[in-house]
Design a protein around this motif. Structure first.
Motif, PDB file in Angstrom:
ATOM      1  N   ASP A   1       0.884  -1.170   0.000  1.00  0.00           N
ATOM      2  CA  ASP A   1       0.000   0.000   0.000  1.00  0.00           C
ATOM      3  C   ASP A   1       0.920   1.217   0.000  1.00  0.00           C
ATOM      4  N   VAL A   2       1.210   1.726  -1.194  1.00  0.00           N
ATOM      5  CA  VAL A   2       2.225   2.764  -1.373  1.00  0.00           C
ATOM      6  C   VAL A   2       1.581   4.008  -1.964  1.00  0.00           C
ATOM      7  N   ARG A   3       1.949   5.168  -1.417  1.00  0.00           N
ATOM      8  CA  ARG A   3       1.476   6.452  -1.927  1.00  0.00           C
ATOM      9  C   ARG A   3       2.672   7.270  -2.404  1.00  0.00           C
ATOM     10  N   VAL A   4       2.531   7.840  -3.600  1.00  0.00           N
ATOM     11  CA  VAL A   4       3.599   8.638  -4.211  1.00  0.00           C
ATOM     12  C   VAL A   4       3.040  10.022  -4.506  1.00  0.00           C
ATOM     13  N   SER A   5       3.740  11.053  -4.047  1.00  0.00           N
ATOM     14  CA  SER A   5       3.267  12.418  -4.271  1.00  0.00           C
ATOM     15  C   SER A   5       3.382  12.784  -5.744  1.00  0.00           C
ATOM     16  N   SER A   6       2.610  13.772  -6.159  1.00  0.00           N
ATOM     17  CA  SER A   6       2.571  14.152  -7.573  1.00  0.00           C
ATOM     18  C   SER A   6       3.929  14.613  -8.080  1.00  0.00           C
ATOM     19  N   GLY A   7       4.747  15.217  -7.205  1.00  0.00           N
ATOM     20  CA  GLY A   7       6.054  15.697  -7.632  1.00  0.00           C
ATOM     21  C   GLY A   7       7.060  14.601  -7.906  1.00  0.00           C
ATOM     22  N   ALA A   8       6.758  13.356  -7.489  1.00  0.00           N
ATOM     23  CA  ALA A   8       7.677  12.234  -7.705  1.00  0.00           C
ATOM     24  C   ALA A   8       7.214  11.316  -8.827  1.00  0.00           C
ATOM     25  N   LEU A   9       6.143  11.681  -9.509  1.00  0.00           N
ATOM     26  CA  LEU A   9       5.619  10.856 -10.602  1.00  0.00           C
ATOM     27  C   LEU A   9       6.291  11.222 -11.924  1.00  0.00           C
ATOM     28  N   PRO A  10       6.341  10.268 -12.873  1.00  0.00           N
ATOM     29  CA  PRO A  10       5.788   8.905 -12.827  1.00  0.00           C
ATOM     30  C   PRO A  10       6.650   7.980 -11.974  1.00  0.00           C
ATOM     31  N   ALA A  11       6.044   6.864 -11.573  1.00  0.00           N
ATOM     32  CA  ALA A  11       6.738   5.909 -10.711  1.00  0.00           C
ATOM     33  C   ALA A  11       6.499   4.489 -11.202  1.00  0.00           C
ATOM     34  N   THR A  12       7.473   3.633 -10.931  1.00  0.00           N
ATOM     35  CA  THR A  12       7.347   2.202 -11.187  1.00  0.00           C
ATOM     36  C   THR A  12       7.510   1.473  -9.858  1.00  0.00           C
ATOM     37  N   ILE A  13       6.550   0.621  -9.539  1.00  0.00           N
ATOM     38  CA  ILE A  13       6.534  -0.053  -8.236  1.00  0.00           C
ATOM     39  C   ILE A  13       6.555  -1.559  -8.462  1.00  0.00           C
ATOM     40  N   GLU A  14       7.450  -2.239  -7.757  1.00  0.00           N
ATOM     41  CA  GLU A  14       7.578  -3.690  -7.861  1.00  0.00           C
ATOM     42  C   GLU A  14       7.587  -4.313  -6.467  1.00  0.00           C
ATOM     43  N   ILE A  15       6.919  -5.448  -6.335  1.00  0.00           N
ATOM     44  CA  ILE A  15       7.073  -6.296  -5.153  1.00  0.00           C
ATOM     45  C   ILE A  15       8.052  -7.398  -5.547  1.00  0.00           C
ATOM     46  N   ARG A  16       9.216  -7.381  -4.930  1.00  0.00           N
ATOM     47  CA  ARG A  16      10.278  -8.313  -5.300  1.00  0.00           C
ATOM     48  C   ARG A  16      10.456  -9.386  -4.226  1.00  0.00           C
ATOM     49  N   TYR A  17      11.072 -10.496  -4.640  1.00  0.00           N
ATOM     50  CA  TYR A  17      11.354 -11.569  -3.692  1.00  0.00           C
ATOM     51  C   TYR A  17      12.635 -12.284  -4.107  1.00  0.00           C
ATOM     52  N   ARG A  18      13.204 -12.974  -3.161  1.00  0.00           N
ATOM     53  CA  ARG A  18      14.374 -13.819  -3.421  1.00  0.00           C
ATOM     54  C   ARG A  18      14.307 -14.993  -2.459  1.00  0.00           C
ATOM     55  N   GLU A  19      14.451 -16.203  -2.994  1.00  0.00           N
ATOM     56  CA  GLU A  19      14.440 -17.375  -2.128  1.00  0.00           C
ATOM     57  C   GLU A  19      15.770 -17.461  -1.393  1.00  0.00           C
TER      58      GLU A  19
ATOM     59  N   PHE B   1      11.508 -17.087   1.995  1.00  0.00           N
ATOM     60  CA  PHE B   1      11.534 -16.017   1.006  1.00  0.00           C
ATOM     61  C   PHE B   1      11.875 -14.683   1.671  1.00  0.00           C
ATOM     62  N   GLU B   2      12.644 -13.892   0.952  1.00  0.00           N
ATOM     63  CA  GLU B   2      12.898 -12.504   1.326  1.00  0.00           C
ATOM     64  C   GLU B   2      12.059 -11.631   0.396  1.00  0.00           C
ATOM     65  N   VAL B   3      11.250 -10.750   0.962  1.00  0.00           N
ATOM     66  CA  VAL B   3      10.287  -9.976   0.172  1.00  0.00           C
ATOM     67  C   VAL B   3      10.442  -8.497   0.506  1.00  0.00           C
ATOM     68  N   TRP B   4      10.368  -7.638  -0.522  1.00  0.00           N
ATOM     69  CA  TRP B   4      10.452  -6.201  -0.306  1.00  0.00           C
ATOM     70  C   TRP B   4       9.781  -5.457  -1.461  1.00  0.00           C
ATOM     71  N   VAL B   5       9.559  -4.163  -1.264  1.00  0.00           N
ATOM     72  CA  VAL B   5       8.990  -3.297  -2.305  1.00  0.00           C
ATOM     73  C   VAL B   5      10.090  -2.379  -2.823  1.00  0.00           C
ATOM     74  N   HIS B   6      10.177  -2.273  -4.145  1.00  0.00           N
ATOM     75  CA  HIS B   6      11.128  -1.368  -4.795  1.00  0.00           C
ATOM     76  C   HIS B   6      10.338  -0.344  -5.608  1.00  0.00           C
ATOM     77  N   VAL B   7      10.653   0.940  -5.408  1.00  0.00           N
ATOM     78  CA  VAL B   7       9.947   2.018  -6.102  1.00  0.00           C
ATOM     79  C   VAL B   7      10.964   2.897  -6.815  1.00  0.00           C
ATOM     80  N   ASP B   8      10.775   3.081  -8.113  1.00  0.00           N
ATOM     81  CA  ASP B   8      11.548   4.048  -8.893  1.00  0.00           C
ATOM     82  C   ASP B   8      10.666   5.263  -9.139  1.00  0.00           C
ATOM     83  N   THR B   9      11.115   6.429  -8.677  1.00  0.00           N
ATOM     84  CA  THR B   9      10.344   7.656  -8.848  1.00  0.00           C
ATOM     85  C   THR B   9      11.155   8.674  -9.639  1.00  0.00           C
ATOM     86  N   ALA B  10      10.530   9.796  -9.922  1.00  0.00           N
ATOM     87  CA  ALA B  10      11.207  10.862 -10.658  1.00  0.00           C
ATOM     88  C   ALA B  10      12.331  11.495  -9.849  1.00  0.00           C
ATOM     89  N   VAL B  11      12.348  11.260  -8.531  1.00  0.00           N
ATOM     90  CA  VAL B  11      13.411  11.833  -7.693  1.00  0.00           C
ATOM     91  C   VAL B  11      14.388  10.767  -7.222  1.00  0.00           C
TER      92      VAL B  11
END
Length: 225
Positions: free
Chosen positions: A126-144, A188-198
């Protein structure tokens, strides 16, 4: 006759004729007090009611924070169940402005569409990105555990739709972890990765163990960092 004159007087009053006028006047006094809101002498149940209400509030509040069950059918029907196993935070600032904020949760519950009676372990962001950081790419990643290769459970690219009410973009996805068969144990190791404009940002990493059981998958938290 009694040796106590007070008892004699009481017996005479009980055995004597009933004074209907006095009885009616007493009834009127009681009803008038009730109508006017005067308290009637007797036991005060308010403290007991408050204690019960407080206990119920604590019980319901604790259940909501940790897990919840929802009955969707009566007469022995299916009961949906979810339980939070682990959670992590994600946050990013640009100067003094908070541009990314959110959570990642690992839950077990009835998420299996083809077999709703079996439990599945899922990751929910459940991720919120402010308008100044858009566009954004959001991934839920994992590694065994033990592997150097990471995978993607869910990915949303080019997120740029701003909600008018809040002025930010929201990403909320339920992504099942890789399936674990009955009798298997996987970590499993699980995390969220977000690429934003900043710039990029990641949530804390959650390490969970998933066991395959007769009722489906069961998870427990191992570590977080």
């Amino acid at each position: 006759m009694s040796e106590d004159p007070r008892v004699d007087r009481l017996l005479r009053r009980i055995e004597g004729p009933v004074d209907r006028a006095s009885t009616h006047a007493a009834e009127e006094r009681v009803w008038r007090r009730l109508r006017e809101g005067y308290p009637v002498r007797g036991r005060n149940w308010m403290p007991a009611v408050l204690v019960v209400a407080l206990a119920l509030a604590l019980l319901v509040g604790g259940a909501y924070l940790q897990s919840y069950r929802l009955e969707v059918a009566s007469g022995g029907g299916l009961v949906l169940y979810q339980e939070r196993i682990a959670n992590a935070q994600i946050a990013q600032r640009s100067g003094v402005t908070q541009v990314v904020t959110g959570t990642l949760e690992i839950r077990q519950g009835h998420y299996n569409a083809t077999r709703p009676d079996l439990l599945r372990v899922v990751a929910i962001d459940d991720v919120r990105v402010s308008s100044g950081a858009l566009p954004a790419t959001i991934e839920i990643r994992y590694r065994e555990q033990g592997s150097a290769v990471s995978g993607t459970l869910a990915r949303t690219a080019g997120l740029d739709e701003v909600r008018r009410a809040t002025g930010d973009a929201r990403h909320n996805v339920i992504a099942p972890l890789p399936p674990v068969e009955r009798g298997e144990v996987r970590r499993f190791e699980v995390w969220v990765h977000v690429d934003t404009a900043v710039g990029p940002v990641e949530s804390g990493h959650l390490l969970v163990e998933v066991r395959g059981a007769a009722e489906g998958e069961r998870a427990r938290a191992i570590d977080s960092r």
